[in-house]
Every structure is written in structure tokens, then in C-alpha cells.
Design a protein around this motif. Structure first.
Motif, short mmCIF file in Angstrom:
data_model
loop_
_atom_site.label_atom_id
_atom_site.label_comp_id
_atom_site.label_asym_id
_atom_site.label_seq_id
_atom_site.Cartn_x
_atom_site.Cartn_y
_atom_site.Cartn_z
N ARG A 46 7.46 3.44 6.80
CA ARG A 46 8.19 2.55 6.14
C ARG A 46 9.82 3.03 6.19
NH1 ARG A 46 10.60 1.24 1.34
NH2 ARG A 46 9.89 3.04 0.43
N ASP A 47 10.37 1.93 6.87
CA ASP A 47 11.96 1.91 6.90
C ASP A 47 12.45 0.60 6.26
OD1 ASP A 47 14.59 2.58 7.52
OD2 ASP A 47 14.52 2.27 9.70
N TRP A 86 -15.96 8.57 -6.75
CA TRP A 86 -14.78 8.83 -6.31
C TRP A 86 -13.63 8.06 -6.91
CZ3 TRP A 86 -17.08 7.01 -0.74
CH2 TRP A 86 -17.55 7.95 -0.41
N THR A 87 -12.49 8.62 -7.01
CA THR A 87 -11.22 7.71 -7.71
C THR A 87 -10.23 7.60 -6.76
OG1 THR A 87 -9.95 9.77 -8.07
CG2 THR A 87 -11.78 8.94 -10.03
N VAL A 88 -10.30 7.72 -5.50
CA VAL A 88 -9.21 7.48 -4.22
C VAL A 88 -9.12 6.00 -4.30
CG1 VAL A 88 -10.87 7.75 -2.53
CG2 VAL A 88 -8.41 7.97 -2.08
N PRO A 89 -7.75 5.62 -4.08
CA PRO A 89 -7.60 4.21 -3.87
C PRO A 89 -8.29 3.42 -2.78
CG PRO A 89 -5.63 5.14 -3.58
CD PRO A 89 -6.48 6.35 -3.91
N TRP A 90 -8.99 2.41 -2.77
CA TRP A 90 -9.39 1.58 -1.73
C TRP A 90 -8.92 -0.04 -1.87
CZ3 TRP A 90 -14.46 2.42 0.94
CH2 TRP A 90 -15.01 3.67 0.97
N VAL A 91 -8.93 -0.37 -0.71
CA VAL A 91 -8.86 -1.99 -0.61
C VAL A 91 -9.95 -2.43 0.38
CG1 VAL A 91 -6.43 -2.05 -1.29
CG2 VAL A 91 -7.08 -1.72 0.90
N SER A 92 -10.00 -3.84 0.35
CA SER A 92 -10.93 -4.25 1.15
C SER A 92 -9.90 -5.07 2.23
CB SER A 92 -11.76 -5.56 0.61
OG SER A 92 -12.25 -6.40 1.56
N THR A 93 -10.26 -4.93 3.54
CA THR A 93 -9.42 -5.18 4.63
C THR A 93 -9.55 -6.74 5.27
OG1 THR A 93 -10.79 -4.61 6.20
CG2 THR A 93 -9.68 -3.01 5.85
N ARG A 107 5.48 14.69 -1.53
CA ARG A 107 5.91 14.72 -0.27
C ARG A 107 6.17 13.13 0.29
NH1 ARG A 107 8.73 18.33 -0.78
NH2 ARG A 107 9.34 18.47 1.43
N ASP A 108 6.45 12.06 -0.68
CA ASP A 108 6.61 10.80 -0.26
C ASP A 108 5.69 10.15 0.41
OD1 ASP A 108 8.33 8.63 -0.80
OD2 ASP A 108 9.72 9.15 0.71
N THR A 109 4.36 10.35 0.45
CA THR A 109 3.38 9.93 1.21
C THR A 109 1.98 9.33 0.35
OG1 THR A 109 3.81 11.48 2.88
CG2 THR A 109 1.22 10.70 3.16
N THR A 110 1.75 8.26 0.76
CA THR A 110 0.42 7.45 -0.13
C THR A 110 -0.76 7.59 0.81
OG1 THR A 110 2.00 6.27 -1.23
CG2 THR A 110 -0.09 5.47 -1.17
N LEU A 111 -1.80 7.63 0.22
CA LEU A 111 -2.98 7.69 1.03
C LEU A 111 -4.08 6.43 0.34
CD1 LEU A 111 -5.41 10.34 2.49
CD2 LEU A 111 -6.41 8.70 1.05
N TYR A 112 -4.57 5.66 1.36
CA TYR A 112 -5.57 4.76 0.85
C TYR A 112 -6.73 4.84 1.88
CZ TYR A 112 -3.25 1.66 -2.71
OH TYR A 112 -2.99 1.09 -3.86
N LEU A 163 0.56 -1.26 -0.10
CA LEU A 163 -0.07 -0.10 -0.06
C LEU A 163 0.92 1.35 0.01
CD1 LEU A 163 -3.02 -0.84 2.43
CD2 LEU A 163 -2.81 -1.23 -0.12
N PHE A 164 2.07 1.15 0.46
CA PHE A 164 2.92 2.26 0.33
C PHE A 164 3.42 2.80 -0.97
CE2 PHE A 164 3.38 1.09 4.62
CZ PHE A 164 3.95 1.96 5.29
N GLU A 165 3.23 1.73 -1.89
CA GLU A 165 3.55 2.20 -3.45
C GLU A 165 5.08 2.61 -3.50
OE1 GLU A 165 0.40 4.58 -4.86
OE2 GLU A 165 -0.95 2.82 -4.81
N GLY A 166 5.93 2.24 -2.65
CA GLY A 166 7.19 2.51 -2.66
C GLY A 166 7.54 3.79 -1.86
N ARG A 167 6.60 4.49 -1.49
CA ARG A 167 6.77 5.65 -0.48
C ARG A 167 7.17 5.38 0.83
NH1 ARG A 167 2.25 6.75 -4.11
NH2 ARG A 167 2.76 7.77 -6.03
#
Length: 215
Positions: free
Chosen positions: A158-159, A130-137, A106-111, A65-69
Motif C-alpha cells: 500500500r502506498d 484457528w484465530t487468524v483473520p479470515w474474510v469471504s471473497t 514489521r508493518d505487515t498484515t496477513l489475512y 485488510l491492510f489495517e493501516g499497515r
């Protein structure tokens, strides 16, 4: 019902009152900056759970979910399996999410995440436009975040391949994500909720919120 309106004064008197309020606004800004700095210094906790979310392209992990950020903001949306429509309050929050390119810069992803099935999520997203990314938990993730049927905002860092949880808020803490409220707070009638001013309204906090296609 008559509404008590502000006093009518001269331009000079208005400017004097405005200048006096600005002093307090600047104090509030400085206090908010100080709290934000303290929030950034909060300790963090390792989040080792092997969570699997269902996304449009198949299963994804929390790390995915970070998509590399480096940073990830998760909005826990109240939409349970079997529900056709999501929570009105959560819906106004998602309505107020801006263009994600600014966060990505700013190296930040939102889900947004919800326990509902992916088809249920996709149907509600389509209804709301809406187009904001969603996932089912699925199971596990929301309870481990302290979410038991409600909503909240979690922040992760993420480190490398290690994931840490740095922040969580819910209840009135969600107000900070709603730009609509910030605009209303600038107006003389405000949010028109009972707690603000006598005679300005009877609604409790957020009780007037509806899905945007239901007003």
C-alpha cells in the motif's frame, strides 16, 4: 517394509560429514537470500478493483485488510460455498501460521480469504481452533489474482490509498509457509515421500497431509 537407515560411523567421521554438508547449506542460504532480494525487486502492478469482502464486522475493502499497515499477505484458501471442510493442504498451511504480532511488528498484515460464505468459514475455523483473520471473497477477487478453484499466496503493498500487487506463488511455492516440512527436512526419514529417497515412502508430495483432527 524395512527402511534404509543412515550408516553408523564414529563421532569424528560424523563431524567430518556434517562439516561438509554445512558448506552446502551455507551456499543454499546465500542462494536463498539472493532469490529473496530478487523477489523484493520485482515490479508491481496496480490493483484498482473495488473488491468487497465479508468479515465478522461486516463488509470490508481490500484497502481495509491492510489495517493501516504498508504490506498485506493474502492466503487464498480452498473452501468453496457449500463445503463443510477446507482443503487438507490449505489447512496444514494455516496450522503453521505463527503469532501475527511478529508480522505486525514489521508493518505487515496477513489475512486468509476463501469463496465460502462467512458462516461456513466461521464454522470451519471453530472446528480447527484457528484465530487468524479470515474474510469471504465473494466474486471477482480470486479470479483477478489468477486463482481458479485452487490456492495461492498474494502479496500487496500500500502506498497511501493505492494498492499494488507485488508477488504471487502457488503449488510447491506454498511449501515455504509450512514449518512442519522444515522440521521434517531436518530428520533422517524426512517427509517420507517417494521423491526423496528410495524405500523411504510411497506418498506423493503432500499426499499424506490431513486435517489435524483426522490423523
Amino acid at each position: 517394509m524395512s527402511i534404509a537407515l543412515p550408516e553408523i560411523v564414529s563421532r569424528e567421521e560424523w563431524q567430518t560429514a556434517r562439516d561438509a554438508l554445512m558448506v552446502k547449506e551455507k551456499e543454499l542460504t546465500q542462494a536463498t537470500d539472493a532469490i529473496s532480494a530478487e523477489r523484493r525487486r520485482l515490479p508491481m502492478v496496480r490493483f484498482d478493483g473495488k473488491y468487497e469482502f465479508e468479515g465478522p464486522d461486516g463488509p470490508v475493502s481490500l484497502l481495509d485488510l491492510f489495517e493501516g499497515r504498508r504490506q498485506l499477505i493474502v492466503y487464498h484458501f480452498m473452501l468453496a460455498p457449500g463445503q463443510e471442510a477446507g482443503c487438507p493442504g490449505c489447512s496444514i498451511v494455516v496450522d503453521n501460521i505463527g503469532h501475527l504480532a511478529h508480522l505486525h511488528a514489521r508493518d505487515t498484515t496477513l489475512y486468509v480469504v476463501a469463496p465460502a460464505t462467512l458462516p461456513e468459514i466461521e464454522r470451519y475455523k471453530e472446528r480447527m481452533g484457528w484465530t487468524v483473520p479470515w474474510v469471504s471473497t465473494g466474486d471477482g477477487f480470486n479470479p483477478d489474482c489468477g486463482i481458479d478453484g485452487g490456492f495461492g499466496i498474494s502479496v500487496f503493498l500500500r502506498d497511501g490509498d493505492e494498492v499494488f500487487r507485488t508477488y504471487f506463488t502457488t503449488a510447491r511455492g506454498g511449501d515455504q509457509l509450512v514449518g512442519t516440512l522444515r522440521y521434517l527436512d531436518l530428520t533422517p526419514l524426512g517427509r517420507q515421500e517417494a521423491w526423496e529417497e528410495s524405500g523411504r515412502g510411497t506418498d506423493g508430495p503432500g499426499h499424506w497431509w490431513k486435517r489435524h483432527d483426522e490423523y
